[in-house]
Scaffold this active site. Structure first.
Site, mmCIF file in Angstrom:
data_model
loop_
_atom_site.group_PDB
_atom_site.id
_atom_site.type_symbol
_atom_site.label_atom_id
_atom_site.label_comp_id
_atom_site.label_asym_id
_atom_site.label_seq_id
_atom_site.Cartn_x
_atom_site.Cartn_y
_atom_site.Cartn_z
ATOM 1 C CB SER A 1 1.041 7.005 -3.484
ATOM 2 O OG SER A 1 1.876 6.574 -4.542
ATOM 3 N NE ARG B 1 2.594 4.084 -8.359
ATOM 4 C CZ ARG B 1 1.580 3.866 -9.197
ATOM 5 N NH1 ARG B 1 1.227 2.636 -9.499
ATOM 6 N NH2 ARG B 1 0.915 4.867 -9.722
ATOM 7 C CB SER C 1 0.624 -0.916 -9.866
ATOM 8 O OG SER C 1 1.083 -1.328 -8.593
#
Length: 620
Positions: A173, A335, A434
């Site tokens: 990630s 994300r 986050s």
């Protein structure tokens, strides 16, 4: 101990005992089992140079599953990500899957990968994905191996769509470029939790020596059991994405411009396609960051959560193009960070908690407008991890839907969401602070691709009413109460120091006593999910599951502040999370902000003691 067979050079090196029998055994095993000349040479060099401490760190402990699977630096050693440890993990996973699924040879496993590691590197994500596939193929397990890098959410999506027994994604990630990782999804499309993670590692120990066929990387290209799901899954994902698009005609007409950066990762093509599904013109890409680059050459760290300092290229491009919105997906596109140009000419980079307030409001607003007749708000749910803002709890209390907390990590959210869906509930949204967001339930994990499109649609709708995201956020706080949250971290590379810090808090002044004060602030309740203690419960036991493999203690102060200290599951960090919550109608935001700042200052100084413990505060 009998000397195992092997090449002459390795056997000569092995005879150089380290003086530690356990380490000698580990060195022998590595040099006999590893067929990658680069990582094998690393261990040989360390042994030759007598670097016993580093050998012990690399060889005498094994990675364990954290909040996002296995993650570590790429390189030699059982504690690192490399060919051998990926093969061992997959062998263990195969043995466990074989026990759990009699139909494993009919259903298969999905395998995906990101763009980490140089194309010529022996530790590239693509190579590790091929080795993962080879282990499974050698045992007759069909493998759906993506022929190209994909966003992490595509793997859990494919697991459910193809009805496979599991999925593996090779990714680290937003971690530094030196790292890589191994994420495992169960048949339900959610990341594995206990007991699956522990049982897989037990099976690794049972069969740690690589099988001969496990090294046959070419099986990933030659086996008749391999299928490429890329086109099918991409088309299906984009088709399903339309279920959370609520006003395509408005999107087609919006004058708003969007800039998107994929942060040198996998997201560019997929976010472009998602915008098309929603009726938008494609977002303007940041040219220097559009294409994959495993060195992340234009940013100090590949984490858009760090804010304006790592979004510099995006913001300058937006200003040049007359765009008011910047969207940033992290390297594996699970994300999303968002920035909006304010009337003052300054950029507002939203925190994960602030974006969650906006997305939660928006998705509930859309549900109310579009829900089928007879739908019951009592069946509607939103979720957040326990270190995230509780703003959605305030929204739920006023609007009548349910809000739940889970342990940190989307593996907990994903599994809970699946249970709710199986019980006929509607889950609109889930998040972690986050910048991880789950909009809808087509993917039981955080998904930056879908979140980017949903944020764009929300911005387009608000723009028709002359409202910005920031203005809408203020309206949300005025209606449901200001929730002022602050999150940051300290770097700590010494596990012994981390353990000492948390054990001190569990024995504060005397054995088995938690702090009653933090500076001038009285402690009302303490929850320690590492040990299972919660002083707010009559039986003193946590409602959340115990998580012994990580450190996490939450303090509720008498002034209403809630603060959590925890270790990161993927990086050498001690994180802190703190929030002050106001009541609906109360607008004394400045008081909440000042009180929060004071609590954090004394929390850090009294409980973490950064100077004494050699902690380094985050530096972007």
């Amino acid at each position: 101990m009998e000397e195992p067979p092997g090449d002459v050079n390795s056997n000569l090196l092995i005879r150089k005992s380290t003086g530690d029998p356990k380490l000698d055994t580990a060195v022998w095993q590595w040099l006999q089992w590893d067929r990658n000349p680069k990582t094998k040479a690393q261990i040989e060099s360390l042994l030759h140079d007598g670097r016993t401490k580093e050998l012990r760190e690399r060889l005498c402990c094994r990675m364990s599953f954290g909040t996002a699977g296995l993650r570590s630096a790429m390189g030699a050693g059982f504690s690192h990500i490399n060919d051998l440890t990926v093969i061992q993990t997959t062998q263990g996973m195969y043995l466990y899957l074989e026990r759990c699924f009699p139909d494993a040879m009919q259903r298969g496993v999905v395998v995906g990968y990101d763009t980490r590691g140089q194309a010529t590197s022996n530790c590239s994500s693509k190579r590790l994905a091929k080795l993962t596939a080879a282990v499974l193929l050698s045992k007759g397990i069909p493998v759906y191996l993506f022929s190209k890098y994909v966003p992490t959410p595509f793997v859990p999506y494919a697991v459910r769509k193809l009805r496979t027994i599991a999925g593996v994604m090779i990714t680290a990630s937003h971690n530094r470029k030196e790292d890589n990782g191994y994420k495992v999804y169960w048949e339900n499309g959610a990341q594995i939790t206990s007991p699956h993670d522990k049982e897989i590692l037990k099976c690794v120990d049972e069969s740690s020596e690589p099988w001969d066929d496990s090294w046959r990387e070419n099986l990933a290209e030659s086996s008749p059991l391999v299928k490429d799901p890329l086109e099918n899954i991409t088309n299906s994902y984009m088709q399903d994405l339309s279920s959370i698009c609520f006003n395509r005609e408005l999107n087609m007409k919006t004058p708003l411009k969007f800039v998107h950066t994929s942060f040198h990762g996998v997201g560019h093509d997929f976010v472009q396609s998602a915008f098309t599904v929603f009726g938008f013109r494609p977002p303007i890409p940041v040219p220097e960051q559009k294409d994959p680059d495993p060195n992340f050459s234009t940013v100090k760290c590949p984490n858009p959560e760090e804010g304006e300092c790592v979004l510099e290229l995006s913001l300058r491009l937006a200003e040049a193009e007359g765009a008011r919105m910047v969207l940033a997906t992290d390297p594996d596109a699970d994300r999303l960070a968002v920035a909006e140009l304010q009337d003052t000419g300054r950029w507002k980079v939203f925190t994960g908690n602030e974006l969650a307030a906006l997305l939660g409001w928006w998705l509930f607003f859309c549900w109310k407008k579009n829900c089928p007749k007879g739908s019951d708000v009592e069946d509607v749910y939103m979720l957040a991890t326990t270190v995230s803002s509780v703003i959605l709890r305030a929204v739920a209390a006023k609007e009548g839907f349910h809000f739940e907390e889970t342990l940190p990590g989307f593996k907990w959210i994903g599994n809970r969401v699946k249970t709710l869906l199986d019980n006929g509930k509607t889950v609109l949204f889930a998040f972690e602070e986050s910048i991880g967001f789950m909009c809808g339930t087509q993917v039981l994990d955080k998904d930056g691709v879908s979140a980017a499109a949903v944020v764009a649609e929300m911005a387009a709708y608000l723009d028709t009413n002359g409202t910005s995201l920031m203005q809408q956020l203020i309206k949300i706080y005025e209606r449901y109460g200001y929730h002022i949250a602050k999150t940051s971290y300290f770097l700590c590379y010494d596990p012994a120091t981390i353990k000492r810090i948390f054990e001190r808090l569990r024995n504060y002044g005397s054995p088995k006593k938690y702090p009653e004060f933090c500076g001038p602030y009285g402690v009302l309740h303490v929850r320690d999910v590492t040990t299972g203690y919660d002083s707010s419960q009559l039986n003193k036991k946590c409602v959340l599951p115990v998580s012994k493999n990580s450190q996490m203690i939450t303090f509720t102060f008498q002034n209403g502040c809630v603060a959590t200290l925890r270790t990161s599951g993927t990086e050498p960090k001690i994180k802190y999370y703190a929030e002050m919550c106001g009541s609906p109608g109360q607008c004394d935001k400045s008081f909440l902000e000042e009180e929060l700042r004071r609590v954090i200052d004394v929390l850090v100084e009294n409980f973490l003691e950064p100077s004494k413990n050699g902690l380094t505060w985050r530096s972007a």
